[in-house]
Design an enzyme around this catalytic site. Sequence first.
Site, PDB file in Angstrom:
ATOM      1  CG  ASP A  78      42.032  38.930  42.496  1.00 56.95           C
ATOM      2  OD1 ASP A  78      42.108  38.991  43.741  1.00 56.95           O
ATOM      3  OD2 ASP A  78      40.959  38.861  41.883  1.00 56.95           O
ATOM      4  CE1 TYR A 232      39.702  35.877  38.776  1.00 62.26           C
ATOM      5  CE2 TYR A 232      40.071  35.725  41.137  1.00 62.26           C
ATOM      6  CZ  TYR A 232      39.908  36.483  39.994  1.00 62.26           C
ATOM      7  OH  TYR A 232      39.940  37.850  40.067  1.00 62.26           O
TER       8      TYR A 232
END
Length: 493
Positions: A78, A232
């Site tokens: 990511d 997240y």
Amino acid sequence: MAGNTTHIFFLLLLTFFSLTFSHVAGHNYGDALRKSILFFEGQRSGHLPPDQRLRWRRDSALHDGASVGKDLTGGYYDAGDNIKFGFPMAFTVTLLSWSVIDFGRNMGAELPHALKAVRWGTDFLLKATAQVPDIMYVQVGDPYSDHNCWERPEDMDTLRTVYAIDRNNPGSDVAGEAAAALAAASIVFRKRDPGYSRLLLSRAVKVFEFADKYRGAYSNNPRTRRGACPFYCDVNGYQDELLWGAAWLHKATRRREYREYIVRNEVILHAADTINEFGWDNKHAGINVLISKEVLMGRADDLRNFKDNADDFICSVLPGVAHSEVQYSPGGLIFKAGGSNMQHVTSLSFIILAYSNYLSHSNHRVPCGAGISASSSLLKNLAKRQVDYILGDNPLRMSYMVGYGSHYPQRIHHRGSSLPSVRVHPAHIGCKAGSQYFLSPNPNPNRLVGAVVGGPNVTDAFPDSRPYFQESEPTTYINAPLVGLLAYFSAHH
């Protein structure tokens, strides 16, 4: 007359920002587009293909999924770490796909590379969702052991824990985003690879049904919470991802059932909430803009509330408006509190540009009250101003894209970029042995071309230093919407 006066005021304000920090020669948006797509090759996990262009990267994480007896290789890291977080990865694929859908015709020779970037993500999502509705894999890698090390992805010896959701441990947010990504990508490949497109769409339908039937946030269930949070976490709730997934399925299938789902659940799933937010966690502004295209084309009067919400979003981000809910730095950059501000800049700018196109095609303006209105051209100028800031029209005269221009970040918070490559240093570099490179004042040895970092603070100050990860770390979801922006401006400026 009042509306025209206000429109001129906005244009003057944007012009002031542009002239104050502009480069006389302008920007090479085509070059920036090429580099913004190239960045994704630096984030690849798994077996790298023969046409890999960033040659300092090598194969990595080749046994992902082995602990659960599955092949979960591939996909994207990511950011500057070596984790594959499914939630932001799916959002990245959705925004890459939307970029191609709306602006692919402007990409020229870069379109094949953009398609490969989408497919690298969807190939992994197909693996992760192959057993839906029984189980969906949403993350590979233990973030705590990973963040305790500074290692090249090629050297990883940290835990590759696999996190999953199922009927009893739901994750409507990550599953809803995956459904959106698969549906959006099915549109991208509809004419280019019909068989692959059908596979993506059929899987999107199954994943959406799974997300909707077994409702809950993945950061609230015990199986995935440790892996998701605090990295997240779904702070905003899973409801927006259900509307988001339905909106993309409606766009991909034109089936009435998804339109009826949207209308039926508009209030229940809080469509009008936080209209000025858009990113991997909050889809509200994006939902409203996406659905508004149907309304503006006169095909969906029952969805008019979404168009009204989209108008409210536009009014909330215009600089100089008293009730504006978005802050601007002295240099003219959109700024929202929290880390990695460029994710807000690129995502909000993308939907501003997309909405400006929908407005121009339907000959509409956005009414903001008190005689104020915003035209399509004004919105394009606002989006362009943000892109130009990223590329160097700012108080520091710095491009925030690595490899673009002559002055850009040299010490980005990124393991693979900051450690010597396998070609230069074939020997294994252990978990703590990498710390010397993290703490080094020297520039990164490997250029992660096209990477856009988190960016400056609200005063336009930027510390080019690895430890300042909120400012110096690149992410896939910063770059994904920027691809569409750069494609448009490369063709129109």
